[in-house]
Design an enzyme around this catalytic site. Structure first.
Site, PDB file in Angstrom:
ATOM      1  CB  VAL A 140      35.694  52.891  47.998  1.00  0.00           C
ATOM      2  CG1 VAL A 140      36.775  53.217  47.061  1.00  0.00           C
ATOM      3  CG2 VAL A 140      35.204  51.976  48.300  1.00  0.00           C
ATOM      4  N   PRO A 141      35.944  55.827  49.890  1.00  0.00           N
ATOM      5  CG  PRO A 141      37.021  56.200  51.907  1.00  0.00           C
ATOM      6  CD  PRO A 141      36.695  55.735  51.068  1.00  0.00           C
ATOM      7  CB  CYS A 142      36.557  58.761  45.101  1.00  0.00           C
ATOM      8  SG  CYS A 142      34.647  58.964  45.396  1.00  0.00           S
ATOM      9  CG  HIS A 143      33.232  61.492  50.092  1.00  0.00           C
ATOM     10  ND1 HIS A 143      33.341  60.061  50.480  1.00  0.00           N
ATOM     11  CD2 HIS A 143      33.481  62.117  51.599  1.00  0.00           C
ATOM     12  CE1 HIS A 143      33.464  59.748  51.981  1.00  0.00           C
ATOM     13  NE2 HIS A 143      33.566  60.841  52.878  1.00  0.00           N
TER      14      HIS A 143
END
Length: 174
Positions: A140-143
């Protein structure tokens, strides 16, 4: 009141070019958490907040999940796309986390764009808070969320790691 046994989750440790990741999966093969080894305390806090007192047992994640994580860090940037994740949170958090998974590899969004994507353009700060409460890094690419000015702001795994992840994906950053 019944005595309910705590759920048992498996904690695997996977070596990556940017440090060891902690990979937590449930018996159904859903990823419950992914974080970097130096942030185990944070991961445990988020797991407790989301799932209560689950029992964490060291072991190996299912081969398909483990190899997908290794493949992504090895350069197969589509390897994580089909992984099943399971989170527990508010409807708003779920909306933010679902929106994160729609940001294409190699692209970024601002917190304002993230808030707008879930139909709450004025909830920029709340979207940022939900982003920071994401228990499943990278998958879950919060970056991929950056500041309005293009700055690499607020990543729980550290700004240097965020920079590495975005460079790995081919994203252009300021």
């Amino acid at each position: 009141m019944r005595n309910v046994q705590p759920e048992t989750l498996t904690l695997d440790r996977v070596a990556t070019p940017t440090g060891e990741v902690l990979l937590v999966v449930d018996a159904d093969g859903a990823v419950r958490a992914l974080d970097f080894a130096g942030y185990e305390d944070r991961m445990m806090r988020l797991l407790r907040r989301h799932w209560g007192e689950a029992e964490l047992v060291e072991g190996r994640a299912p081969a398909a999940i483990r190899s997908a994580v290794e493949a992504w860090f090895g350069g197969d940037l589509a390897a994580l796309d089909g992984l099943k994740v399971k989170t527990n949170g508010t409807d708003f958090q779920h909306a933010v986390w679902a929106a994160l998974r729609t940001i294409p590899v190699g692209e970024t969004r601002t917190y304002g764009q993230l808030a707008a994507a879930i139909g709450s353009p004025k909830a920029v700060r709340a979207a940022g808070l939900a982003n920071g409460q994401n228990p499943i890094a990278v998958i879950v690419p919060c970056h991929r969320v950056i500041g309005a000015n293009g700055a690499l702001t607020g990543y729980a795994g550290g700004i240097e790691r965020k920079q590495w992840l975005l460079a790995h994906e081919g994203a252009r950053t300021a």
